[in-house]
Design a protein around this motif. Structure first.
Motif, PDB file in Angstrom:
ATOM      1  N   ASN A  10       0.794  -1.229   0.000  1.00  0.00           N
ATOM      2  CA  ASN A  10       0.000   0.000   0.000  1.00  0.00           C
ATOM      3  C   ASN A  10       0.829   1.282   0.000  1.00  0.00           C
ATOM      4  O   ASN A  10       0.519   2.241  -0.697  1.00  0.00           O
ATOM      5  N   VAL A  45       1.475   0.592  -4.402  1.00  0.00           N
ATOM      6  CA  VAL A  45       0.228   1.271  -4.799  1.00  0.00           C
ATOM      7  C   VAL A  45       0.454   2.777  -4.878  1.00  0.00           C
ATOM      8  O   VAL A  45       0.000   3.446  -5.810  1.00  0.00           O
ATOM      9  N   SER A  46       1.209   3.266  -3.909  1.00  0.00           N
ATOM     10  CA  SER A  46       1.464   4.706  -3.907  1.00  0.00           C
ATOM     11  C   SER A  46       2.270   5.119  -5.148  1.00  0.00           C
ATOM     12  O   SER A  46       2.002   6.158  -5.766  1.00  0.00           O
ATOM     13  N   ASP A  88      -0.021   5.004  -8.140  1.00  0.00           N
ATOM     14  CA  ASP A  88      -0.935   6.157  -8.135  1.00  0.00           C
ATOM     15  C   ASP A  88      -0.304   7.334  -8.869  1.00  0.00           C
ATOM     16  O   ASP A  88      -0.954   8.009  -9.672  1.00  0.00           O
ATOM     17  N   GLY A 108      -0.234   6.609 -12.542  1.00  0.00           N
ATOM     18  CA  GLY A 108      -1.563   6.814 -13.113  1.00  0.00           C
ATOM     19  C   GLY A 108      -1.868   8.280 -13.323  1.00  0.00           C
ATOM     20  O   GLY A 108      -2.360   8.685 -14.382  1.00  0.00           O
ATOM     21  N   PHE A 128      -4.626  -1.742 -12.339  1.00  0.00           N
ATOM     22  CA  PHE A 128      -5.585  -2.159 -11.310  1.00  0.00           C
ATOM     23  C   PHE A 128      -4.880  -2.999 -10.234  1.00  0.00           C
ATOM     24  O   PHE A 128      -5.187  -2.886  -9.051  1.00  0.00           O
ATOM     25  N   ALA A 184      -3.363  -0.858  -7.994  1.00  0.00           N
ATOM     26  CA  ALA A 184      -4.332  -0.179  -7.125  1.00  0.00           C
ATOM     27  C   ALA A 184      -4.960  -1.186  -6.160  1.00  0.00           C
ATOM     28  O   ALA A 184      -6.048  -0.956  -5.634  1.00  0.00           O
ATOM     29  N   VAL A 236      -9.244   3.321 -13.052  1.00  0.00           N
ATOM     30  CA  VAL A 236      -9.204   2.959 -11.630  1.00  0.00           C
ATOM     31  C   VAL A 236     -10.110   3.891 -10.829  1.00  0.00           C
ATOM     32  O   VAL A 236     -10.891   3.443  -9.988  1.00  0.00           O
ATOM     33  N   LYS A 237     -10.015   5.165 -11.127  1.00  0.00           N
ATOM     34  CA  LYS A 237     -10.821   6.152 -10.414  1.00  0.00           C
ATOM     35  C   LYS A 237     -12.313   5.860 -10.618  1.00  0.00           C
ATOM     36  O   LYS A 237     -13.103   5.830  -9.669  1.00  0.00           O
ATOM     37  N   ARG A 262     -13.427   2.745  -8.763  1.00  0.00           N
ATOM     38  CA  ARG A 262     -13.611   2.972  -7.318  1.00  0.00           C
ATOM     39  C   ARG A 262     -14.949   3.662  -7.056  1.00  0.00           C
ATOM     40  O   ARG A 262     -15.645   3.331  -6.109  1.00  0.00           O
TER      41      ARG A 262
END
Lengths: 213, 340
Positions: free
Chosen positions: A39, A43-44, A47, A50, A113, A116, A203-204, A207
């Motif tokens: 995470n 993931v960071s 992000d 992305g 994904f 994410a 992804v946004k 979510r």
């Protein structure tokens, strides 16, 4: 440890797989959990990738290299995550439509994904409508992604959604579509839940869709 | 023809309140002839019949051969799928490509390939039998796109960062193939050569220049001994590489629809008058999925937007699929003529 996580994220953005892998190992040795590394590091980092991709500050080659670096680190973390009983809340089944061999964008979406923290089952290219249905039955995803690069194969999306409906599975899964010839209007017309013009905004959008469930 | 003639013809029409109308249309020709993609891309007479039917039915100012991004790669022996009613395609090669493999590719004479010969025969028939005032155009696979078909698109994308030498060697080879096919097409009667570089659209501006733009620029420079007009077509949103597309020295740039993010006015503002801007009615949103009324209003809107640019050519943003209703094609041509 925070600095180490930031370095992992930074090397993801730089697409340096060797460094991401060695920093991931270092973090584990220093006592970080796989979930923390996932995470706060991977993931960071993805992000940022992305965001920069959406802003046209990064392009497909750089995003692919970054996603590969993330995938290499995930290989190390996955067994640890499983052992710790950590499961993703979200599962995406994704594939390119029957007759369509273009999978670069779809693979990219899948990798982003994963970055994410989605569990991603990639069916690959040239997927028949029935195979999407079987995959929904088998993997029970909460999100289905369909991709087409051709004006001919995009028409299969409509057929697939109708088949999913007729099998009584439509309410079990949110459906997103994308690819060069796809537009928001087309997505709406065929009854998809969402559309995104690129992997980062997908992804946004996903979510948002899943939060509304 | 002579270099920059497209722009001159467009300019002359503009003075008479007219426009060149040149939709990227090939496959809908089969709806007229009753043929299929598979047959027509493997049989020069069927290919020609579709071209002839389109010219007779719609009288476009430019007639393009069937768009076939597998032609050169297939002539180089790449495994190719030929569905009956869908365009042919090349699956991602399973094995990775090494520089040493180039030696084998270089031995292949693409001019001896029967499908390529078929395309050239079709062009000869077009030159002999179609009205002389219709410009004859053919497509050429661009250097990075051909390299990506040989390597696999994902490997080609990664190679722009990780295997630059291999990719450069392949692009250098690909651009020679492009030149050879272009010269064969010109000998057969092609007047406009449209370089297709769709895979280049995914690159950053720097990568595009390094692996596509510079090669195309060199190619266009070498082709200056011919009279053909060279157009560069890239589908998708190309706003980030427009300047580099113009820097190739092409006689025209052909761009995708507004829906993909292309702003034709912004492009026209930076395009010199001797270079034509070709576009950009959406092949899917408008031509495939809307009705004739919407096609008409979309064309009128585009013509109005571009009314001050003499070097504008009305076209579609990309090749039209066979499923495009013929009444939409009629509406496109009629609206283009009425508002020019």
């Amino acid at each position: 440890m925070k600095e180490l996580f930031e370095s992992i994220a930074g090397q993801i953005v730089a697409g340096d797989s060797d460094k991401v892998v060695s920093l991931t190992r270092e973090a584990l040795e220093k006592g970080a959990t796989a979930e923390e590394i996932l995470n706060q590091g991977l993931v960071s980092g993805m992000d940022v990738v992305g965001e920069r991709f959406a802003a046209m500050d990064m392009f497909i080659p750089e995003v692919l290299v970054a996603a590969m670096a993330m995938t290499d680190a995930l290989e190390i973390l996955r067994p640890l995550l499983t052992a710790a009983g950590i499961k993703s809340d979200n599962r995406l089944v994704i594939g390119t439509m029957e007759g369509d061999l273009h999978d670069i964008g779809q693979r990219l979406v899948g990798m982003i994904f994963e970055g994410a923290a989605f569990e991603v089952i990639n069916l690959g290219a040239d997927i028949k409508p029935q195979a999407f249905v079987e995959a929904i039955k088998k993997h029970k995803p909460n999100l289905l992604g369909m991709s087409a690069m051709l004006t001919t194969t995009m028409l299969k999306m409509d057929e697939t959604i109708k088949l999913i409906e007729s099998e009584g599975l439509r309410d079990t899964v949110k459906i997103m579509v994308g690819g060069a010839p796809i537009s928001p209007d087309y997505a709406e017309k065929i009854g998809a839940d969402g559309y995104a013009p690129n992997a980062a905004t997908a992804v946004k959008k996903a979510r948002e869709l899943l939060a509304s469930v | 023809m002579y270099r920059r003639e497209l722009a001159e013809q467009a300019g002359n029409k503009f003075k008479n309140n007219e426009r060149i109308i040149a939709p990227l249309v090939g496959f809908p020709g089969f709806t007229l002839t009753g043929s299929t993609v598979k047959v027509a891309t493997q049989n020069s007479r069927e290919h020609y019949k579709a071209m002839k039917a389109l010219v007779e039915q719609y009288s476009p100012d430019v007639i393009f051969q069937l768009m076939d991004l597998t032609l050169e790669a297939n002539a180089l022996g790449r495994f190719t799928l030929f569905p009956v009613r869908d365009p042919s395609s090349i699956p991602t090669p399973e094995e990775s490509f090494e520089i040493a493999d180039l030696k084998e590719l270089k031995k292949i004479d693409i001019a001896a390939d029967s499908r390529m010969q078929g395309y050239l025969t079709t062009m000869k028939l077009m030159a002999e039998e179609l009205p002389k005032d219709v410009l004859r155009a053919s497509y050429i696979t661009g250097p990075f796109t051909l390299a990506a078909l040989i390597l696999g698109a994902e490997r080609a994308a990664m190679a722009t960062i990780r295997k630059k030498d291999t990719l450069h060697a392949l692009c250098e080879f690909s651009v020679k193939i492009a030149e050879k096919y272009m010269r064969l097409q010109i000998d057969a009667g092609a007047q406009v050569l449209c370089i297709l570089e769709p895979t280049g659209g995914m690159l950053s501006p720097q990568q595009f220049q390094e692996f596509s733009g510079d090669y195309i620029k060199g190619l266009i420079e070498r082709m200056k001994d011919t009279a053909a007009n060279i157009v560069l077509h890239i589908c998708g949103n190309t706003m980030h590489i427009i300047d580099l597309m113009l820097e190739t020295g092409a006689d025209g740039i052909s761009l995708d629809s507004r829906e993909t993010g292309v702003d034709l006015v912004v492009v026209a503002e930076k395009t010199p008058e001797e270079v034509v801007v070709i576009g950009n009615i959406s092949p899917t949103e408008i031509m495939l999925l809307a009705g004739p009324g919407r096609v008409k209003s979309a064309v009128e809107e585009l013509m109005d937007t571009m009314k001050t640019y003499p070097n504008f050519i009305l076209s579609t943003g990309c090749d039209l699929p066979q499923a495009v209703p013929l009444e939409n094609l009629s509406a496109f041509m009629e609206a283009g003529r009425e508002s020019r």
